[in-house]
Scaffold this motif. Structure first.
Motif, PDB file in Angstrom:
ATOM      1  N   CYS A 129       6.951  62.579 -35.953  1.00  0.00           N
ATOM      2  CA  CYS A 129       5.945  62.258 -36.332  1.00  0.00           C
ATOM      3  C   CYS A 129       4.785  62.639 -35.819  1.00  0.00           C
ATOM      4  O   CYS A 129       3.481  62.280 -35.806  1.00  0.00           O
ATOM      5  N   CYS A 130       4.784  62.266 -33.922  1.00  0.00           N
ATOM      6  CA  CYS A 130       3.916  62.247 -33.191  1.00  0.00           C
ATOM      7  C   CYS A 130       3.743  63.481 -31.589  1.00  0.00           C
ATOM      8  O   CYS A 130       4.768  63.999 -31.318  1.00  0.00           O
ATOM      9  N   LEU A 183      -1.411  54.910 -32.276  1.00  0.00           N
ATOM     10  CA  LEU A 183      -0.706  56.047 -33.704  1.00  0.00           C
ATOM     11  C   LEU A 183      -2.531  56.446 -34.471  1.00  0.00           C
ATOM     12  O   LEU A 183      -2.985  55.300 -34.824  1.00  0.00           O
ATOM     13  N   SER A 184      -1.911  57.432 -35.351  1.00  0.00           N
ATOM     14  CA  SER A 184      -2.626  57.351 -36.173  1.00  0.00           C
ATOM     15  C   SER A 184      -2.615  57.367 -37.419  1.00  0.00           C
ATOM     16  O   SER A 184      -1.744  56.869 -37.584  1.00  0.00           O
ATOM     17  N   LYS A 220      -2.481  58.416 -39.661  1.00  0.00           N
ATOM     18  CA  LYS A 220      -1.242  59.903 -40.704  1.00  0.00           C
ATOM     19  C   LYS A 220       0.083  60.113 -39.804  1.00  0.00           C
ATOM     20  O   LYS A 220       1.115  60.072 -40.336  1.00  0.00           O
ATOM     21  N   GLU A 221      -0.164  59.227 -38.180  1.00  0.00           N
ATOM     22  CA  GLU A 221       1.422  58.919 -37.919  1.00  0.00           C
ATOM     23  C   GLU A 221       1.581  58.157 -37.953  1.00  0.00           C
ATOM     24  O   GLU A 221       3.494  57.690 -38.515  1.00  0.00           O
ATOM     25  N   ASP A 222       1.083  56.631 -38.487  1.00  0.00           N
ATOM     26  CA  ASP A 222       1.700  54.966 -38.933  1.00  0.00           C
ATOM     27  C   ASP A 222       2.440  55.982 -40.150  1.00  0.00           C
ATOM     28  O   ASP A 222       3.710  55.054 -40.251  1.00  0.00           O
ATOM     29  N   CYS A 243       3.922  58.811 -41.425  1.00  0.00           N
ATOM     30  CA  CYS A 243       4.976  59.435 -40.927  1.00  0.00           C
ATOM     31  C   CYS A 243       6.005  58.551 -40.152  1.00  0.00           C
ATOM     32  O   CYS A 243       6.920  58.761 -41.119  1.00  0.00           O
ATOM     33  N   VAL A 244       6.220  57.826 -39.450  1.00  0.00           N
ATOM     34  CA  VAL A 244       6.617  56.680 -39.136  1.00  0.00           C
ATOM     35  C   VAL A 244       7.224  55.788 -40.262  1.00  0.00           C
ATOM     36  O   VAL A 244       8.430  55.830 -40.142  1.00  0.00           O
ATOM     37  N   ALA A 245       6.413  55.406 -41.249  1.00  0.00           N
ATOM     38  CA  ALA A 245       6.659  54.567 -42.667  1.00  0.00           C
ATOM     39  C   ALA A 245       8.536  55.604 -43.242  1.00  0.00           C
ATOM     40  O   ALA A 245       9.250  54.987 -43.421  1.00  0.00           O
ATOM     41  N   ASN A 246       7.281  56.382 -43.378  1.00  0.00           N
ATOM     42  CA  ASN A 246       7.839  57.248 -44.287  1.00  0.00           C
ATOM     43  C   ASN A 246       9.397  57.567 -43.937  1.00  0.00           C
ATOM     44  O   ASN A 246      10.865  58.319 -44.097  1.00  0.00           O
ATOM     45  N   TYR A 301       7.545  67.153 -41.948  1.00  0.00           N
ATOM     46  CA  TYR A 301       6.983  65.972 -42.018  1.00  0.00           C
ATOM     47  C   TYR A 301       6.517  65.556 -43.392  1.00  0.00           C
ATOM     48  O   TYR A 301       6.314  65.482 -44.339  1.00  0.00           O
ATOM     49  N   ASP A 356       6.275  61.467 -48.616  1.00  0.00           N
ATOM     50  CA  ASP A 356       6.611  60.402 -49.115  1.00  0.00           C
ATOM     51  C   ASP A 356       8.229  59.579 -48.332  1.00  0.00           C
ATOM     52  O   ASP A 356       8.943  60.223 -47.378  1.00  0.00           O
ATOM     53  N   GLY A 357       8.418  58.780 -48.915  1.00  0.00           N
ATOM     54  CA  GLY A 357       9.711  57.958 -48.603  1.00  0.00           C
ATOM     55  C   GLY A 357      10.909  57.566 -49.053  1.00  0.00           C
ATOM     56  O   GLY A 357      12.378  57.565 -48.751  1.00  0.00           O
TER      57      GLY A 357
END
Lengths: 69, 105, 69, 105, 69, 105
Positions: free
Chosen positions: C24-25, C33-34, C36-38, C40-43, D50, D53-54
């Motif tokens: 993601c980063c 974190l942008s 978008k990055e945020d 991405c990390v959650a997903n 990328y 979704d989750g």
């Protein structure tokens, strides 16, 4: 705890060897390091140590900040 | 505790808290997290290229500083996510959703 | 055994952080974190957990099958 | 035993059998094998991209199922190969070809 | 020490599985190994063992040389 | 001692020497170094390609021999660099530059 520090040091040592070998050595027609490879290994080691110190310094700052919140 | 980016949680039992506190502050764990950060940031900011000299240049130095900050952020986010999902509870064999062992981090 | 479970959990935690950070980063011009990055990390975290659960389920089925043969 | 994909072998001495049984069923070993499978299948089926979704999408889910099956197959094949080559005997310092410690897996 | 040897063996085993799976398996539309994949895994395992033995032999020579200096 | 490619150093205290000797000759460390060499040389000389058969061909064999030699060289160089920089002293918490614990390797 001293044993642990020694192990950490040896792990760092092994990591540097692995990374710098991978980065610097790509010609396997001779057994000896070329002067270019030799310089690369020296620079790569130096860079890794400086990198590692910088990460450590930032990480310590971050932890201090968190602890004071 | 700041290491894992969480906040203390009054619901968590003292016993679990102590156990996890111990595990978390164990040198091995901190060392492992730190080593992964060093490696990840090396890959993102320094690695791969044939080094011209032994110094970190300006760009690399700036990159490393941001990289450490972002890595710590990601650690927090993932920790919160695991916490909210009760992943620790699952992992420790407790009924999911039953407690919040991880809430104490 | 409880200590072992804690260690496994911490290892999984460290793995997710490492993988999702790597995925993601890629922009290191800012510290935060942008959005978008945020996301991405959650997903990415969610996906890893679901992936891991699915692999575990299939692996358990496979072992049960083998044991019954 | 199914874990390493082998079959029991009457020639193997009971002592070696027990020792390996112990080692193999040790949680560490199983966890290590499992973690590698999770990582390998993540790389093959999910990783890198990328995430939109989750959730795991259909293609990813199907891929994971086949991936686990194939990974287990490869484990069996490699285990049989090592067994036939007496690699375990070598590794354990016994005279190569002399016994079949690994045959007992 | 015997336990250590067993662990080393199991680690080597896990390494071969991981490497050969990564090299040989890239089609996940079927559950079974294709004959091509099957041959690849056999060759890959054989090659890894021979590689590992050769590295070990050279490494032993190097250590003997160093010790005699 | 040859393993880490250094030379003995009269300045190092006997106590530190013994401790490091112990650590260095520990099987775990040697195994770790060796395994990394196996993996690195596999990547450089053999890996990745779909194997046509189970034998090492001429090119691969020659490559492996040089690879091991170069890997050992790199190990020496890095060891000397760490030694001259007193990295071990730092790592072991001693005042940097004060001693040469690593000098004894």
């Amino acid at each position: 705890i001293e044993k642990k520090q020694m192990q950490d040091f040896l792990k760092m040592y092994a990591n540097i060897v692995e990374k710098c070998f991978t980065t610097c050595c790509n010609d396997f027609t001779s057994k000896a390091l070329s002067s270019k490879e030799d310089a690369c290994v020296a620079n790569c080691t130096e860079k890794w140590l400086k990198h590692s110190e910088r990460v450590g310094a930032r990480f310590a700052e971050f932890n201090a900040e968190q602890a004071s919140q | 505790m700041s290491f894992l980016g969480g906040r203390s949680n009054a619901n968590a039992s003292a016993v679990n808290y102590d156990k996890m506190e111990m595990a978390v502050t164990e040198l091995d764990t901190v060392t492992d997290f730190f080593n992964r950060m060093v490696s990840s940031c090396y890959t993102k900011c320094v690695g791969g290229r044939y080094p011209a000299d032994g110094d970190l240049n300006k760009g690399e130095s700036v990159c490393i500083d941001k990289c450490v900050a972002k890595y710590n952020e990601v650690q927090k986010k993932v920790g919160e996510k695991l916490q909210s999902r009760g992943a620790a509870a699952q992992a420790s064999g407790a009924a999911p959703g039953s407690g919040s062992a991880f809430g104490s981090l």
